[in-house]
Design a protein around this motif. Structure first.
Motif, PDB file in Angstrom:
ATOM      1  N   PRO A   1       4.799  -1.769   0.712  1.00 38.47           N
ATOM      2  CA  PRO A   1       3.508  -1.410   0.117  1.00 38.47           C
ATOM      3  C   PRO A   1       3.031  -2.534  -0.802  1.00 38.47           C
ATOM      4  O   PRO A   1       3.837  -3.194  -1.459  1.00 38.47           O
TER       5      PRO A   1
ATOM      6  N   GLY B   1      -0.858   6.535   1.241  1.00 38.13           N
ATOM      7  CA  GLY B   1      -1.416   6.445  -0.113  1.00 38.13           C
ATOM      8  C   GLY B   1      -1.737   5.015  -0.538  1.00 38.13           C
ATOM      9  O   GLY B   1      -2.317   4.792  -1.601  1.00 38.13           O
ATOM     10  N   TYR B   2      -1.344   4.057   0.283  1.00 38.79           N
ATOM     11  CA  TYR B   2      -1.593   2.644  -0.038  1.00 38.79           C
ATOM     12  C   TYR B   2      -2.752   2.112   0.792  1.00 38.79           C
ATOM     13  O   TYR B   2      -2.843   2.411   1.985  1.00 38.79           O
ATOM     14  N   SER B   3      -3.602   1.291   0.184  1.00 34.11           N
ATOM     15  CA  SER B   3      -4.707   0.699   0.940  1.00 34.11           C
ATOM     16  C   SER B   3      -4.265  -0.591   1.634  1.00 34.11           C
ATOM     17  O   SER B   3      -4.835  -0.988   2.639  1.00 34.11           O
ATOM     18  N   HIS B   4      -3.242  -1.256   1.068  1.00 32.78           N
ATOM     19  CA  HIS B   4      -2.805  -2.547   1.606  1.00 32.78           C
ATOM     20  C   HIS B   4      -1.289  -2.577   1.767  1.00 32.78           C
ATOM     21  O   HIS B   4      -0.567  -1.922   1.014  1.00 32.78           O
TER      22      HIS B   4
ATOM     23  N   ILE C   1       3.124   6.342   3.018  1.00 28.84           N
ATOM     24  CA  ILE C   1       2.487   5.027   3.197  1.00 28.84           C
ATOM     25  C   ILE C   1       0.960   5.152   3.217  1.00 28.84           C
ATOM     26  O   ILE C   1       0.239   4.207   2.877  1.00 28.84           O
TER      27      ILE C   1
END
Lengths: 231, 231
Positions: free
Chosen positions: B138, B50-53, B48
């Motif tokens: 994600p 690796g996700y910005s939002h 998780i």
């Protein structure tokens, strides 16, 4: 919380095999949102025509959950094997859009194409025919759009596309399939509908869409359509 | 479908009054997502970071539903009066993000700021402290981002902001409020928390946030803070 079904999605995806793995703006696939009698109220849609995009909040069905080759029920698992990672790498369920979640809710942004007899016509939905819809919300770009968001492991796989060739596509064959169904099928095949990364050029796949069965094989980055027949 | 609560949101919005009406990337307000014991599994978050939002799917509480000055329960209505339209124009419920929906589900994109002891720390959530969370997904820009989407009636109101002045803001007063709470309060006040378009410069409002009460009036496009006190 107990969710009530407000509408059902109707489209050509009568077969779970072939449903695109995410909604995409470029998808030509049309879905009709048919409201349940209790929610079929013209007033409830007042102003919706001012939006280009909508959110659908919907339910994964047992049937659809089998797409990912996961367990044969909607039980959730803390980790899942995303098909885009070849089906052999485990990621946390909350880092994926897998159906095997604690609450099997799906979320898709779709393009509002039109309204007809109190139904909404949208394009780009990645849902099975008959999918229950629980909510419809307007898409608000100032709140919902993050063009530069980091997409985790999905980033490097986001633009993978196959070239679609063969029967009725690059070879002129008259299967009798309507233009619209063929256009949709080309899109579906280009998205690589194979479960995980099966890579056997001899393996023949069959996919049903809109009353038509397409038979195809995949060689490298190329889909070769063998046949298109009426079901 | 019966939804199970997987987590609760924890933040400074102990009062429904003042919660921003949509999530916003520029919001400095932090929310901690605290998983329920059954779902507090490190593995479920693998990848998780690796996700910005992220997407939060959550439930409107009875308490939060009172924000819009609507009925005192979560009954739905085919049309609602969006506060941004002055509270006197009716729109279809599916053309709004109103809480008074057939299924009172909220949807917010938030920025992933960090992880701590198995909790997620996010910014920008427009939710009350204690809000139940049903799903975390994600954010996928290639699927979810539509920068040029048409925002219907919300378009012309999306950038309305008030200038925040007065006690502890433009006047140097030592209320003892921590820097972070003051920064959040300035953001909250700039979003115009008044219900509908009340436009009475004599009317004094009180808003609680993070253990502090701010007293203010609004004159035209200006918020004048009168007092900041510990609750």
């Amino acid at each position: 919380m107990e969710l009530k079904v407000i509408a059902y999605a109707r489209n050509g995806h009568t077969d779970k095999f072939g449903i695109p793995r995410q909604s995409r703006d470029e998808s030509p696939i049309l879905t009709r949102i048919v409201f349940e009698p209790e929610y079929k109220i013209a007033e409830a849609l007042r102003g919706i025509e001012g939006y280009s995009h909508l959110w659908l909040i919907w339910g994964f069905s047992k049937n659809q959950s089998e797409i990912s080759g996961g367990p044969n029920s909607l039980d959730w698992s803390p980790t899942v094997r995303p098909p885009r990672l070849g089906g052999n790498k485990r990621m946390g369920v909350f880092a994926t859009r897998s159906p095997f979640r604690p609450n099997p809710i799906g979320l898709s942004s779709v393009r509002l194409v039109g309204m007809e007899n109190g139904d909404l016509i949208v394009s780009g939905a990645d849902v099975l025919d008959g999918t229950p819809i629980y909510d419809i919300k307007p898409y608000l770009s100032f709140s919902d759009s993050h063009e530069d968001a980091q997409n985790g492991f999905a980033e490097e796989h986001k633009d993978e596309r196959l070239e679609v060739t063969g029967y009725g596509i690059t070879e002129s064959r008259d299967s009798g399939i309507p233009e619209e169904a063929l256009r949709d099928l080309e899109y579906i095949l280009s998205q690589d509908p194979r479960p995980g990364y099966q890579d056997d050029p001899a393996r023949e796949y069959k996919l049903d869409y809109m009353g038509w069965t397409v038979t195809f094989v995949v060689e490298g980055a190329k889909v070769i359509v063998r046949k298109i027949e009426k079901i």
